[in-house]
Design a protein around this motif. Structure first.
Motif, PDB file in Angstrom:
ATOM      1  N   GLY A   2     -12.593  -4.105  38.060  1.00 56.60           N
ATOM      2  CA  GLY A   2     -11.753  -5.168  37.516  1.00 56.60           C
ATOM      3  C   GLY A   2     -10.658  -4.682  36.587  1.00 56.60           C
ATOM      4  O   GLY A   2      -9.489  -5.088  36.722  1.00 56.60           O
ATOM      5  N   PRO A   3     -10.965  -3.790  35.633  1.00 59.09           N
ATOM      6  CA  PRO A   3      -9.907  -3.292  34.750  1.00 59.09           C
ATOM      7  C   PRO A   3      -8.784  -2.559  35.484  1.00 59.09           C
ATOM      8  O   PRO A   3      -7.627  -2.661  35.086  1.00 59.09           O
ATOM      9  CB  PRO A   3     -10.669  -2.346  33.811  1.00 59.09           C
ATOM     10  N   THR A   4      -9.118  -1.849  36.559  1.00 56.43           N
ATOM     11  CA  THR A   4      -8.046  -1.164  37.301  1.00 56.43           C
ATOM     12  C   THR A   4      -7.136  -2.180  37.980  1.00 56.43           C
ATOM     13  O   THR A   4      -5.917  -1.975  38.060  1.00 56.43           O
ATOM     14  CB  THR A   4      -8.601  -0.191  38.360  1.00 56.43           C
ATOM     15  N   LYS A   5      -7.714  -3.279  38.455  1.00 58.02           N
ATOM     16  CA  LYS A   5      -6.910  -4.287  39.139  1.00 58.02           C
ATOM     17  C   LYS A   5      -6.060  -5.087  38.148  1.00 58.02           C
ATOM     18  O   LYS A   5      -4.920  -5.458  38.447  1.00 58.02           O
ATOM     19  CB  LYS A   5      -7.813  -5.203  39.972  1.00 58.02           C
ATOM     20  N   ALA A   6      -6.609  -5.355  36.968  1.00 56.26           N
ATOM     21  CA  ALA A   6      -5.807  -6.002  35.926  1.00 56.26           C
ATOM     22  C   ALA A   6      -4.618  -5.129  35.564  1.00 56.26           C
ATOM     23  O   ALA A   6      -3.491  -5.619  35.377  1.00 56.26           O
ATOM     24  CB  ALA A   6      -6.674  -6.268  34.695  1.00 56.26           C
ATOM     25  N   ALA A   7      -4.854  -3.831  35.480  1.00 54.19           N
ATOM     26  CA  ALA A   7      -3.782  -2.894  35.141  1.00 54.19           C
ATOM     27  C   ALA A   7      -2.730  -2.831  36.241  1.00 54.19           C
ATOM     28  O   ALA A   7      -1.531  -2.714  35.958  1.00 54.19           O
ATOM     29  CB  ALA A   7      -4.367  -1.508  34.875  1.00 54.19           C
ATOM     30  N   ILE A   8      -3.156  -2.911  37.496  1.00 52.43           N
ATOM     31  CA  ILE A   8      -2.197  -2.873  38.607  1.00 52.43           C
ATOM     32  C   ILE A   8      -1.286  -4.101  38.566  1.00 52.43           C
ATOM     33  O   ILE A   8      -0.064  -3.991  38.761  1.00 52.43           O
ATOM     34  CB  ILE A   8      -2.943  -2.784  39.958  1.00 52.43           C
ATOM     35  N   THR A   9      -1.854  -5.271  38.316  1.00 51.52           N
ATOM     36  CA  THR A   9      -1.029  -6.476  38.198  1.00 51.52           C
ATOM     37  C   THR A   9      -0.008  -6.314  37.081  1.00 51.52           C
ATOM     38  O   THR A   9       1.187  -6.618  37.251  1.00 51.52           O
ATOM     39  CB  THR A   9      -1.913  -7.699  37.929  1.00 51.52           C
TER      40      THR A   9
END
Length: 259
Positions: free
Chosen positions: A163-170
């Motif tokens: 989840g944190p990696t995907k939040a960062a990608i957004t």
């Protein structure tokens, strides 16, 4: 009418799932050249060979570039070979992602590091490399599209690394939109919900978990890769020419289903 006529499109993680569906849809929508990145092991080698044949049958030219996206050199090779073959890159779909489901308290550090390296570092590397090319080519500009996830907006007991990696990608795409607008480069993110792909194949073998996820959606089914390919192609097209810094949720209504 084709949505992406004569576009040169680069897709990472193209051998299966969302990446594969995007490659086929871009070819159907008139893309003239496809740069297909894949991991390079025996399994993905076979997959990308089959995909290449399908894409060529639709009329697009193809090159395939293997490599671990977590390595900076891979992104450099993807861009170099793509430009050598086609002269430019008009669209990037940064799609590679892994999610080895793991309990937070027992998660090995290696799991955190590998997930971050592939999902976030790999996205940064390829977005930067393609954007550098787009900023200098003539005509200047292009469309950067990153596959994020609603997991970047929500919590999951076994996704404290993912989840944190995907939040960062957004957030990366929002910042890139600000940084790159002056070059005519648009940057947007697509946030899928639960899509039936290899990333969650084992998790969804649990019938109770699968039924729960289906019931969470408002459309009564899990997503498939083709459901994501449509919005991706839209963002790459001139229909979305005034969209940048946007995040499009494609989840069958799962995110809004509070009750």
């Amino acid at each position: 009418m084709s949505l992406t006529p004569n576009k040169v499109v680069c897709i990472t993680g193209a051998s299966r799932g969302i990446g594969r569906a995007c490659a086929l849809e871009f070819a159907k929508q008139g893309a003239s050249g496809l740069i297909l990145h894949y991991l390079g092991d025996a399994e993905t080698e076979q997959e990308v060979q089959a995909l290449t044949a399908e894409v060529k049958a639709l009329g697009a030219h193809v090159i395939a570039v293997p490599g671990d996206i977590a390595a900076l050199e891979t992104s450099k090779q993807i861009v170099a070979r793509g430009v050598e073959a086609f002269g430019r890159i008009d669209v990037l779909v940064s799609n590679v992602g892994i999610c080895p489901f793991a309990d937070f308290l027992a998660m090995p550090l290696e799991t955190w590091e590998r997930t971050r390296q592939v999902n976030l570092d790999g996205t940064f590397y390829i977005v930067q490399a393609v954007a550098q090319q787009m900023s200098t080519q003539v005509p200047q500009g292009g469309s950067l599209i990153a596959i994020s996830s609603i997991s970047g907006l929500l919590g999951g007991a076994q996704q404290c690394h993912y989840g944190p990696t995907k939040a960062a990608i957004t957030n990366l795409m929002q910042n890139c939109a600000v940084a790159l607008g002056k070059y005519g480069i648009r940057a947007n993110a697509v946030l899928p919900g639960t899509i039936a792909t290899d990333i969650n194949k084992e998790d969804l073998k649990n019938d109770a978990k699968r039924e729960y996820m289906v019931n969470r959606t408002l459309l009564g089914r899990l997503g498939n890769p083709e459901d994501i390919a449509g919005p991706v192609v839209f963002l790459a097209s001139n229909l979305a020419r005034y969209m940048t810094g946007s995040s499009i949720i494609v989840d069958g209504g799962l995110f809004v289903n509070f009750q």
